[in-house]
Design a protein around this motif. Structure first.
Motif, PDB file in Angstrom:
ATOM      1  N   ASP A   1      15.526  15.079 -60.449  1.00 12.10           N
ATOM      2  CA  ASP A   1      16.142  16.125 -59.635  1.00 12.10           C
ATOM      3  C   ASP A   1      15.069  17.139 -59.281  1.00 12.10           C
ATOM      4  O   ASP A   1      14.158  17.419 -60.095  1.00 12.10           O
TER       5      ASP A   1
ATOM      6  N   ASP B   1      15.986   8.474 -68.073  1.00 14.35           N
ATOM      7  CA  ASP B   1      16.123   7.224 -67.320  1.00 14.35           C
ATOM      8  C   ASP B   1      15.196   7.168 -66.121  1.00 14.35           C
ATOM      9  O   ASP B   1      15.340   6.301 -65.257  1.00 14.35           O
ATOM     10  N   LYS B   2      14.252   8.128 -66.034  1.00 15.15           N
ATOM     11  CA  LYS B   2      13.225   8.198 -64.984  1.00 15.15           C
ATOM     12  C   LYS B   2      13.758   8.708 -63.651  1.00 15.15           C
ATOM     13  O   LYS B   2      13.006   8.784 -62.677  1.00 15.15           O
ATOM     14  N   SER B   3      15.035   8.998 -63.582  1.00 17.40           N
ATOM     15  CA  SER B   3      15.551   9.605 -62.355  1.00 17.40           C
ATOM     16  C   SER B   3      15.114  11.066 -62.296  1.00 17.40           C
ATOM     17  O   SER B   3      14.788  11.681 -63.322  1.00 17.40           O
TER      18      SER B   3
ATOM     19  N   THR C   1      12.795  15.649 -64.727  1.00 16.69           N
ATOM     20  CA  THR C   1      12.686  14.207 -64.947  1.00 16.69           C
ATOM     21  C   THR C   1      13.508  13.832 -66.175  1.00 16.69           C
ATOM     22  O   THR C   1      13.241  14.304 -67.287  1.00 16.69           O
TER      23      THR C   1
ATOM     24  N   LYS D   1      25.285   5.105 -62.885  1.00 18.75           N
ATOM     25  CA  LYS D   1      24.700   6.203 -62.140  1.00 18.75           C
ATOM     26  C   LYS D   1      23.564   6.811 -62.949  1.00 18.75           C
ATOM     27  O   LYS D   1      23.637   6.921 -64.175  1.00 18.75           O
ATOM     28  N   THR D   2      22.511   7.198 -62.266  1.00 15.44           N
ATOM     29  CA  THR D   2      21.406   7.838 -62.965  1.00 15.44           C
ATOM     30  C   THR D   2      21.806   9.259 -63.351  1.00 15.44           C
ATOM     31  O   THR D   2      22.777   9.832 -62.837  1.00 15.44           O
TER      32      THR D   2
ATOM     33  N   ALA E   1      20.286  11.846 -62.529  1.00 12.18           N
ATOM     34  CA  ALA E   1      20.137  12.668 -61.331  1.00 12.18           C
ATOM     35  C   ALA E   1      21.371  12.590 -60.449  1.00 12.18           C
ATOM     36  O   ALA E   1      21.725  13.556 -59.771  1.00 12.18           O
ATOM     37  N   GLU E   2      22.039  11.391 -60.451  1.00  8.78           N
ATOM     38  CA  GLU E   2      23.248  11.246 -59.644  1.00  8.78           C
ATOM     39  C   GLU E   2      24.446  11.934 -60.287  1.00  8.78           C
ATOM     40  O   GLU E   2      25.342  12.433 -59.594  1.00  8.78           O
TER      41      GLU E   2
END
Length: 729
Positions: A688, A684-686, A681, A623-624, A626-627
């Motif tokens: 929110d 991992d580049k994800s 940011t 999971k990123t 953000a997740e």
């Protein structure tokens, strides 16, 4: 989720109305098919040659017409009595017969076509004078073959996994390293190894005399190898072999010459050669024979080429091609120089090719026919098979260790010490002796006792060249021959050519594609076994119908492919389900913590409990950030104007987010917009995003203002102001 038994998912059928060039499985293996023009790709091996046709076969022709190399065509009509200089004998002279020899005779170059006894235990060594006949009689009919794993097309399975035992994945201890779809070997056991190739070579040793320390029973089986299969074939079939059937003149004399060449180099020490391929060049008026060999010294990766000019004088040329070298061989055929001299290439000591200079696919001209490959006569001959074949490639057999396993059919666990033997790829072997008796178990399924050594390992990738431009990369997924394939043209990946292939004929074993130069190819999966595929299956007494399947969760985070193999990542958890043989399972995956299913993965594992299938693979991605994270703030930041934050206010918003979310990864970037909308940011580049109304609010007038006076108002009594004084204040 990719299940081995999910044939609907793996099946790749690309019916092209213009399929001009492809491969077919024949009675002897896999062949290139083009309206009567074929070349041979034998079973687990790759041999390829260019083909050409002036017409386009239909889909049905490519998929069903296997009688494309009829050796009784125009080739036979040319063999008139007037042409022959010899009469074919109906019986073989005594000197032509297969005779068993002892190892000493073999060392002296006599006729050791008998399988070599490889056991190191003299008390159990098979009598070398006993004659063993294990050569398969290869007929000429190009019929469809039955897959070696007896695979059948299953019906659609929708049964639920009711009552199956399940071990949760969450909380499972991740394995640092695992065997990809192979048979698990207990750490306490040691594999027994037998060296059976060139026993005098320093680079090959045996551990038979040093018994491993283990509580598991030992196997007393022995392995014999045929270290000159081409000689065995010609000896057993003196007038129906690939040399005899690929000549227009001097059949018997040329066959005898080839036999003499093979006998000259037949020895099991390092002075000998192992002949692995034979080609007939139809472009010469008297067909030329090319014999390809490697040294018995497996540290010597030179390609040894013998060229036989089959005319009256039977001229012989010898060439040596070093790894990384190409050699064009100019020669005279007795009536003049060759128009298209052969170019022999030794790519890296593991694969070789022959190209006829000036002949390309599409040319209306005779070329080559691959007549022998990897221990077997291909059964291919005749003018149609040679048309346009100006190029062929084949792997050079290399040192390979093959292991015999004795396992519990329910779990796949080892029940006896695995027995390994060494040889070269595609070499024929014969297993002698009985499988070990194991207390409390009954032997239920045995492998074939004869076969060819497979060079393929689960988890490894192999390149197979179809012609000068097109190469197919195959990655082995499991021991039953499931593979992932991708086609390349001149080193560049061809778009939309990645597939899963099984080995059920005409179901999931092939696919078609076009290369950038416009030519169509049909590729057939030729990996039907691996070097861990020789298995004896035992059933525990009282549990004959029980079976287990391990569900491996493989982390493929960062992998750009949408079709995965176990080697694409590391195992992070394992589930285990169990049921009865023949039952279907439909298991809902239990994702490890902080993981999602990878692209194109289903949330169920479907299949059938079988004796030889104990592993399923679920591909997951981490999971990123953000997740996993949900940044919030307890109190909003006060600002003067919510539509236009100052730089100080933006910094205050960012600081407030960090203070309220201490779990943010290091190097997380926070960008606050003029209206308070914020982008977070992660490393991992994800990303929110939080809207400004959740982060900022406007200050009240009292919060924004600080009223003051320069001079105080004079009053009579500070404790009791009059109305006029209040107004004045």
């Amino acid at each position: 989720m990719v299940s081995k038994n999910n044939y609907q998912f793996y099946q790749q059928k690309h019916a092209d109305g213009k399929q001009r060039w492809g491969l077919r499985k024949l009675s002897v293996g896999v062949a290139s098919v083009l309206l009567g023009t074929t070349f041979m790709l034998h079973s687990n091996h790759a041999v390829s040659a260019d083909t050409v046709s002036t017409t386009t076969p239909t889909d049905a022709t490519v998929q069903t017409d296997s009688n494309v190399a009829d050796h009784q065509g125009s080739e036979v009509t040319l063999r008139t009595t007037a042409d022959k200089e010899e009469t074919v004998a109906t019986t073989t002279n005594a000197e032509e017969k297969v005779v068993a020899t002892n190892p000493k005779d073999a060392m002296q170059g006599q006729n050791p076509t008998q399988g070599q006894d490889t056991t190191q235990d003299k008390d159990k060594q098979t009598n070398a004078n006993e004659t063993t006949q294990n050569t398969t009689n290869v007929d000429k009919k190009d019929t469809e073959v039955t897959p070696t794993n007896d695979a059948k097309t299953p019906a659609t399975q929708n049964a639920t996994n009711v009552g199956n035992e399940v071990t949760p994945a969450n909380g499972a201890t991740p394995l640092k390293k695992f065997v990809l779809a192979a048979l698990p070997v207990r750490k306490a056991e040691t594999t027994e190894t037998t060296s059976v190739v060139n026993p005098t070579s320093a680079d090959l040793t045996t551990s038979n005399n040093e018994k491993p320390s283990t509580s598991l029973p030992m196997s007393n089986q022995d392995i014999k190898l045929d270290f000159q299969p081409m000689l065995t074939e010609i000896t057993n079939k003196p007038t129906d072999n690939w040399v005899y059937n690929n000549l227009k003149h001097y059949w018997i004399k040329s066959t005898a010459t080839v036999k003499g060449i093979l006998q000259t180099h037949t020895t099991n020490d390092e002075s000998g050669r192992y002949y692995f391929a034979g080609v007939a060049n139809y472009n010469e008026s008297y067909h030329v024979i090319y014999l390809l060999a490697r040294s018995n010294n497996l540290n010597d990766n030179n390609l040894y080429v013998t060229i036989l000019h089959t005319g009256r004088y039977q001229n012989i040329q010898e060439e040596v091609v070093a790894p990384g070298e190409s050699k064009k061989v100019e020669y005279s055929n007795g009536t003049g120089g060759t128009t298209h001299p052969p170019i022999f290439t030794n790519y890296d000591g593991t694969s070789v090719s022959i190209g006829l200079d000036g002949i390309e696919k599409g040319d209306d001209i005779q070329g080559m026919v691959v007549g022998f490959a990897y221990g077997q006569d291909t059964g291919i001959s005749g003018d149609p098979a040679s048309m346009g074949n100006g190029f062929m490639t084949t792997p050079m057999p290399t040192k390979t260790t093959t292991t015999i396993h004795y396992v519990d059919q329910a779990t796949g666990d080892e029940l006896a010490v695995p027995k390994s033997f060494e040889g070269v790829a595609y070499q024929k072997y014969t297993i002698t002796g009985e499988a070990p008796t194991i207390d409390g178990y009954t032997l239920k399924k045995s492998p074939e006792t004869t076969g060819s050594i497979s060079p393929y390992k689960v988890g490894e990738s192999y390149d197979f060249r179809l012609d000068k431009h097109v190469v197919v990369k195959q990655t082995v997924i499991d021991s039953q021959g499931l593979v992932r394939v991708t086609a390349y043209y001149d080193g560049e990946e061809i778009n939309n050519t990645t597939r899963y292939l099984g080995n059920i004929p005409n179901v999931n074993d092939h696919y078609s594609f076009y290369a950038p130069h416009g030519k169509s190819y049909t590729y057939i999966n030729q990996i039907t076994s691996t070097n861990d595929g020789i298995v004896y299956y035992y059933a525990k007494d009282g549990s004959e119908d029980k079976s287990e399947v391990r569900v491996h969760y493989i982390d493929v985070t960062g992998n750009k492919s949408s079709l995965f193999v176990p080697g694409d990542g590391e195992e992070v958890a394992t589930d285990k389900i169990s049921g009865k043989l023949g039952e279907t399972y439909n298991y809902n995956v239990n994702l490890p913590t902080d993981y999602n299913l990878a692209t194109n993965q289903a949330n169920t594992v479907n299949g059938k409990y079988t004796i030889d299938h104990h592993d399923e693979y679920v591909y997951v991605v981490k999971k990123t950030s953000a997740e996993k994270l949900d940044p919030t703030v307890k109190a909003k930041t006060k600002v003067d104007d919510k539509t236009k934050l100052t730089d100080d206010e933006k910094k205050e918003v960012a600081d407030n987010i960090r203070a309220n979310n201490p779990g943010l990864p290091e190097n997380t970037k926070i960008d606050v917009g003029d209206n308070g909308d914020t982008t977070i940011t992660y490393p991992d580049k994800s990303v929110d995003t939080i809207t400004g109304d959740k982060l900022v609010e406007a200050k009240t007038s009292a919060e924004k203002l600080d009223p003051t006076v320069k001079a105080k108002t004079k009053v009579d009594d500070k404790t009791k102001l009059t109305d006029d004084e209040k107004k004045e204040v």
